[in-house]
Structures are given as structure tokens and as C-alpha cells.
Design a protein around this motif. Sequence first.
Motif, mmCIF file in Angstrom:
data_model
loop_
_atom_site.group_PDB
_atom_site.id
_atom_site.type_symbol
_atom_site.label_atom_id
_atom_site.label_comp_id
_atom_site.label_asym_id
_atom_site.label_seq_id
_atom_site.Cartn_x
_atom_site.Cartn_y
_atom_site.Cartn_z
ATOM 1 N N ASN A 1 -1.626 15.236 -12.297
ATOM 2 C CA ASN A 1 -1.731 13.700 -12.144
ATOM 3 C C ASN A 1 -2.995 13.086 -11.596
ATOM 4 N N GLY A 2 -3.715 14.168 -11.118
ATOM 5 C CA GLY A 2 -4.947 13.840 -10.180
ATOM 6 C C GLY A 2 -4.777 13.785 -8.840
ATOM 7 N N TYR A 3 -3.643 14.229 -8.428
ATOM 8 C CA TYR A 3 -3.160 14.296 -6.925
ATOM 9 C C TYR A 3 -2.812 15.594 -6.651
ATOM 10 N N LEU A 4 -3.237 15.996 -5.482
ATOM 11 C CA LEU A 4 -2.633 17.167 -4.790
ATOM 12 C C LEU A 4 -1.207 16.688 -3.931
ATOM 13 N N HIS A 5 -0.232 17.420 -4.303
ATOM 14 C CA HIS A 5 1.095 17.049 -3.611
ATOM 15 C C HIS A 5 1.487 18.144 -2.788
ATOM 16 N N PHE B 1 10.925 23.330 -1.633
ATOM 17 C CA PHE B 1 9.654 23.972 -2.475
ATOM 18 C C PHE B 1 9.345 22.958 -3.586
ATOM 19 N N ILE B 2 8.075 22.719 -3.719
ATOM 20 C CA ILE B 2 7.685 21.886 -4.950
ATOM 21 C C ILE B 2 6.862 22.745 -5.896
ATOM 22 N N GLN B 3 6.803 22.558 -7.209
ATOM 23 C CA GLN B 3 6.187 23.303 -8.430
ATOM 24 C C GLN B 3 5.931 22.452 -9.198
ATOM 25 N N ASP C 1 7.520 24.262 4.590
ATOM 26 C CA ASP C 1 7.316 24.997 3.449
ATOM 27 C C ASP C 1 6.191 24.667 2.535
ATOM 28 N N PRO C 2 5.088 25.200 3.092
ATOM 29 C CA PRO C 2 3.899 24.780 2.332
ATOM 30 C C PRO C 2 3.592 25.017 0.840
ATOM 31 N N SER C 3 4.026 24.269 0.150
ATOM 32 C CA SER C 3 3.589 24.596 -1.322
ATOM 33 C C SER C 3 2.833 23.419 -1.711
ATOM 34 N N PHE C 4 1.731 23.613 -2.532
ATOM 35 C CA PHE C 4 0.645 22.589 -2.827
ATOM 36 C C PHE C 4 0.444 22.583 -4.477
ATOM 37 N N ILE C 5 0.698 21.410 -5.182
ATOM 38 C CA ILE C 5 0.530 21.271 -6.502
ATOM 39 C C ILE C 5 -0.225 20.242 -6.879
ATOM 40 N N GLY D 1 -18.699 21.415 6.487
ATOM 41 C CA GLY D 1 -18.974 20.395 7.809
ATOM 42 C C GLY D 1 -17.946 20.326 8.787
ATOM 43 N N HIS D 2 -16.830 21.159 8.794
ATOM 44 C CA HIS D 2 -15.726 20.842 9.678
ATOM 45 C C HIS D 2 -15.539 22.195 10.409
ATOM 46 N N SER D 3 -15.389 22.102 11.805
ATOM 47 C CA SER D 3 -15.244 23.395 12.511
ATOM 48 C C SER D 3 -14.009 23.210 13.157
ATOM 49 N N GLY D 4 -13.029 22.217 12.889
ATOM 50 C CA GLY D 4 -11.840 22.246 13.714
ATOM 51 C C GLY D 4 -10.671 22.866 13.208
ATOM 52 N N ASP D 5 -9.588 22.339 13.595
ATOM 53 C CA ASP D 5 -8.407 23.095 12.925
ATOM 54 C C ASP D 5 -8.286 22.437 11.590
ATOM 55 N N VAL D 6 -7.346 23.276 10.664
ATOM 56 C CA VAL D 6 -7.122 22.900 9.428
ATOM 57 C C VAL D 6 -5.625 23.152 9.072
ATOM 58 N N SER D 7 -4.986 22.381 8.212
ATOM 59 C CA SER D 7 -3.586 22.443 7.982
ATOM 60 C C SER D 7 -3.617 23.208 6.637
ATOM 61 N N SER D 8 -4.405 22.953 5.705
ATOM 62 C CA SER D 8 -4.455 23.883 4.543
ATOM 63 C C SER D 8 -5.945 23.386 3.743
#
Length: 386
Positions: A224-228, A263-265, A217-221, A150-157
Motif C-alpha cells: 500500500n505504498g508503505y515500507l512496514h 514476524f510480519i509478512q 525481529d527485522p522483517s520489512f514488507i 550520500g550517507h556514511s553513518g550507521d544504517v538500521s536497514s
Amino acid sequence: MENGRMSDRIRSPSSPPSGSETAAERLTDDLLVEILSRVPARSLCRFKCVSKHWLGLINDRTYRRKLPQILAGFYDGGQLVDSGVPFTNISGSRHLTYPAFLPSRRKVMVVDCCNGLLLFSSYAGGDHGDELYVVCNPATEEWAELPHPGHSGDVSSINLCFDPAVSPHFHVFLLPAVEVEDQHGYCLTGVHVYSSETGSWVHKEKRWSGNIDVGYDPSFIYLNGYLHFCAIVDDSARQLAAVDKEGGARTDFRVPDDLNVCFIQQSQGCLHYAGFDRGDNDDDVDRLLVYVLKDYDSKEWILKHSVETSHVFGGLHAVSLYENFDWIAIHPECNLIFFTLAWEDITFMCYDMDRGQVKVICNLEESEPPYFPYVPLYEELQSLHK
């Protein structure tokens, strides 16, 4: 004890053996899990067929974190393909793989990978056809097509979040953004979250203080229930930001200062933060630093490893290193850092922090990041369907 129940349990070693009892049946659950934690993941999957008790033990979320999480290799992302997704085995061999079990052949791109599940962006009608998101498990050939967010605009990730030790359900996070003209960048406006448990998306408005966007430096982890993720706050300060499935946001994680190409991991159950330190002046020796957040609540980063970059990368000048270097991953169970160096070819390498050794895995030719580490999950999930 009720009749017939003894055969479904594993007796204590101190219990006297009966005539029909095997040695394995005399092991306690804890001892059996210790043994199973040392076998390959594929063998572990086969051992589910030994008995109902073994099946329940292997699927028990209390023990899952002790059982093998075997890194099989890396998927190439960021490429729209219709003939196969490039996959690099941990040994260095490469091949193309296509999710042929999907209902029809489409152009697909790997967007994210998390604990054995892949998130594809799928196009049904060529490069500019209708975009769909599909989550699948290559090991079991199960998949689920997500409804439109339901979103049609810009997306960062857009990111996949899944932890089989906690829940059989997965979540997909979409971070929408708008351009901020006076800052020459973008600002996150909230979060869309898909839940496989409800089968629907929910939208939460912005909860961060100040303007925040995904960092350079787009890294996503997911932990603990969170997207970092590494974030840029108010167009300057670098912070570690996090958001949960209810849209709750955090920017109260400080990160080690003055590191470049950060960088996160997640490795061994803890967040890791790595980067390069050039020191106080241009004559100082560059160092690769790796920090670990052992106590998640204290937010105190502890220096885990420090090494001169010349030991890892030879005599590369800092500028050349930063321009030709890309992080890939830190091994989920070992102190191995995977990375690429790009010259005429892209060289896939790893650095062993324990031994101080560098190893060339293979050449990737024209492949480009991102690369997603893949740990097979040999478990059928109700949240996916064929």
C-alpha cells in the motif's frame, strides 16, 4: 467502428463468429484473464508473443494481481560472496547463482528482494572496497547501479520497494540511525529514498514521535505504498511502523500483545503478523498465532490461525525453540509458513496452515538468515538497463 480495429479486440461470446475467428478470440478479456491466471509464470511470459492484444492484456496493471505470482525459492542474504549466491528452490534443491551479467565480477551480498527484483550490496575492491548498491532482475538480466546515497553513518536497514501492479519504477529506502547512549540502542533519524523514476536520492528528516528503531525481529514488507517494519519505540513498546516514499511516517498500527519472536509478512494482498504466545504462566501450552490485517484502514488484526507449537515443532521447550528458530516467509499466495530450525544442521521446513502438516524441504548446512523469497518477474523494465 473504425476499419481494422475489430481484429485487435476480443469479441463477446455472444458475437457471431466470423470464418477466420478463433475460439480464443471469442473470449472476453475477463474470461481470458481467468484462464491465464491458472498457467505457470514462465508460460505466461511466452503467451505475450501470441498477439498484441495478449501482450497488452498481460501487461495491463488492472489484471496483474490476478496473474500468477509463482514462488520459485529463496535467496540467502547476509553473506558476502564472489563465487555464487546460494539459492534454495521451492522443491528443496540448492545451487549457487551469480549475477554474471553485471559489468564486472565483484563481491556481492543480497540485501533485499521484492517482487522479482534483487537489491545487492556490491564491493568493487574486496571486502573493504567502495560499496555500491545494484538493483537487478535475474529473470531478464537487467540491472541498474544506484548513485551513492550520500550517507556514511550507521544504517538500521536498507530495503527495496517495488510493486509492478502499481508502477514500473522501484524505490530503495535507507534508514539511518544514531546511537542513544542512555537507552543503550539506536534511534532512526529519518529516511533516504532513491527513486528509479528520478534517478536520485532524497533525504527526509525524522518524522516519528519519540525514539524509534528497527525491532529485534527485522522483517520489512512493502504494501500500500508503505515500507512496514517491526519497531521498538522509546526502548520498550513494540509497534508496527511504516514510512512512504515521501518520508511520511506512521506508528499508529497497534499489534497483538504478548507475542514472542514476532514476524510480519505480506500474503494474498494483506499484512500478516505471526508470533508465539506462551499464555499467562509457564505451565500454559505454547501456541503459534497468525493474525491478518484484512482491512488496512481499520488497523484491526484478525486471528487467522492458532496451533500448539508441539504440533509443529515436536516437544521442543520454548527456550530451545526461540533460540533455534528463524522465520523465512509466508507464501505470497498460499497459507504456507516457511522457517528453519537449527541443530547440527539448519533444517529448512514449511507448515501448511490449511492441512496442519509440517514438511522438511532440505538441510541448509552452514547457511544463516536472512532468506529472501523470490518470485520471478518476466517483464522488461525501463527503470533497469543492461
